[in-house]
Scaffold this active site. Structure first.
Site, PDB file in Angstrom:
ATOM      1  N   LYS A 166      30.418  61.023  33.845  1.00 12.61           N
ATOM      2  CA  LYS A 166      30.710  62.450  33.762  1.00 12.61           C
ATOM      3  C   LYS A 166      30.133  63.198  34.972  1.00 12.61           C
ATOM      4  O   LYS A 166      30.770  64.108  35.501  1.00 12.61           O
ATOM      5  CB  LYS A 166      30.148  63.036  32.470  1.00 12.61           C
ATOM      6  CG  LYS A 166      30.775  62.485  31.204  1.00 12.61           C
ATOM      7  CD  LYS A 166      32.271  62.671  31.148  1.00 12.61           C
ATOM      8  CE  LYS A 166      32.703  64.096  30.909  1.00 12.61           C
ATOM      9  NZ  LYS A 166      34.174  64.216  30.693  1.00 12.61           N
ATOM     10  N   VAL A 196      29.338  67.007  20.352  1.00 11.09           N
ATOM     11  CA  VAL A 196      30.320  67.893  19.732  1.00 11.09           C
ATOM     12  C   VAL A 196      30.512  67.546  18.251  1.00 11.09           C
ATOM     13  O   VAL A 196      30.797  66.411  17.894  1.00 11.09           O
ATOM     14  CB  VAL A 196      31.671  67.815  20.470  1.00 11.09           C
ATOM     15  CG1 VAL A 196      32.648  68.840  19.888  1.00 11.09           C
ATOM     16  CG2 VAL A 196      31.483  68.062  21.965  1.00 11.09           C
ATOM     17  N   SER A 208      32.048  60.918  18.416  1.00 17.57           N
ATOM     18  CA  SER A 208      31.378  61.899  17.561  1.00 17.57           C
ATOM     19  C   SER A 208      31.589  61.572  16.088  1.00 17.57           C
ATOM     20  O   SER A 208      30.689  61.745  15.258  1.00 17.57           O
ATOM     21  CB  SER A 208      31.894  63.309  17.859  1.00 17.57           C
ATOM     22  OG  SER A 208      31.523  63.729  19.145  1.00 17.57           O
TER      23      SER A 208
END
Length: 363
Positions: A166, A196, A208
């Site tokens: 990222k 998230v 997630s």
């Protein structure tokens, strides 16, 4: 949130993802024309949920095929779009055997999308979905909240290929735009969410979901002493939509991470809501010696050991003061996420399960 007259069409890359489906929904509800990319139009698990997002939208969602690792399809996807929201990026739970398996598609995929925007022309602004992992490796216990000026240490002792991917992908985006000729340069902004949470609209479970699935299905009788910076997927989506046209957003990064939760706190939020429905999330803390032993065999367990006891807190100044978002309560995020995962079959439906909303609708 009404559609802005300066927006012709919005391209959402990786539109079938967890965050992206919420972005697409909010854009359609606001009256925007939306085109989404998927790797395959013949995959019903990816495509069907997108078509069901907003059946009464003023403009029908357009879907096209494009893959981050291939050049084909990207110029056609960008054609006619004034704004591009680039959400597509691989996010595995475990580190790959070779880091390039993750880093290469993340970095090259981002530059591939930006190159298509540059080649086609007409794009005013691109929003890239980055991550708090591009800002920090989370191995911090900080008094002063981490802000957007900071970048992840790429030589961090934490073996987290996702975080590295990222950071490199976001760096590549800023470098790409900076090197563009001034007369043809489009604006860039990034959205940097932490872990998230919140309801799932997509058809396939992501990382997630696996976190909350572990708690709800009691995959282990204990939880690690882990603290997560967290945010709600609906706030993340709203941040993308607002940053797309807000003048103050251009040229800036935006952290979306208003809360922190311990793993134990997550279980303590879920238990009262779901214990009469057949679920019993664990609340006992795992001893460090157990985690160290597990780390001998599991790469993810090694990372857990390194993050044990760390509390990395992020600034929410731009979230609240620039984007003007009042974030969801993390309790609501967790509970809404759990219900949606059970309803979609991502979490086993226990014998005693019921959804209170169903009872309200029948009364």
């Amino acid at each position: 949130m009404a559609a802005s007259s300066g927006v012709k069409m919005v391209l959402v890359t990786g539109s079938s993802g967890y965050i992206a489906t919420h972005i697409v929904k909010q854009l359609l509800e606001a009256g925007y024309k939306v085109r989404g990319t998927v790797r395959s139009l013949s995959n019903p698990k990816k495509v069907a949920p997108l078509k069901e997002l907003c059946p009464n939208a003023a403009h029908k969602l357009e879907l096209v095929e494009a893959d981050l690792v291939k050049d084909e399809g990207w110029k056609e996807a960008v054609q006619g779009c004034s704004h591009v929201l680039h959400t597509a990026s691989p996010f595995p739970l475990e580190n790959p055997k070779h880091e390039d398996e993750l880093i290469k598609p993340a970095v090259e995929g981002t530059t591939r999308v930006l190159q298509a925007c540059a080649d086609v022309g007409g794009v005013k602004r691109v929003i890239v979905t980055s991550s708090c992992a591009a800002i920090s490796d989370l191995m911090e216990n900080n008094e002063t909240p981490i802000d957007e000026s900071q970048w992840r240490n790429l030589k961090s002792p934490l073996n987290d290929t996702y975080g590295k991917s990222k950071a490199l992908a976001e760096r590549a985006a800023w470098d790409f735009v900076e090197k563009m000729p001034a007369e043809s340069r489009f604006e860039l902004a990034t959205i940097n969410p932490s872990v998230v949470l919140g309801p799932v609209l997509c058809g396939t479970p992501g990382t997630s979901v696996q976190v909350i699935q572990t708690l709800m299905e009691r995959a282990t009788p204990v939880v690690p002493k882990l603290n997560f910076p967290v945010c709600d997927v609906r706030d993340v989506a709203r941040a993308h939509v607002i940053a797309m046209t807000l003048p103050e957003a251009a040229g800036n990064r935006h952290i979306i991470s208003p809360h922190n939760l311990w793993f134990k706190e997550m279980s303590e939020i879920l238990r009262p809501e779901f214990r009469d429905k057949g679920y019993k999330p664990p609340t006992a803390i795992a001893p460090n010696c157990v985690l160290r032993f597990a780390g001998l065999f599991s790469q993810s367990a090694k990372s857990i050991v390194q993050l044990t006891g760390c509390v990395a807190k992020f600034s929410d100044t731009r979230l609240r003061q620039v984007l003007g978002i009042t974030p969801y309560d993390p309790k609501d995020s967790l509970i809404d996420m759990a219900y949606s995962c059970i309803e979609k079959g991502f979490i086993v439906r226990k014998k005693g399960y019921y959804n209170p909303k169903d009872k309200q609708e029948t009364n």
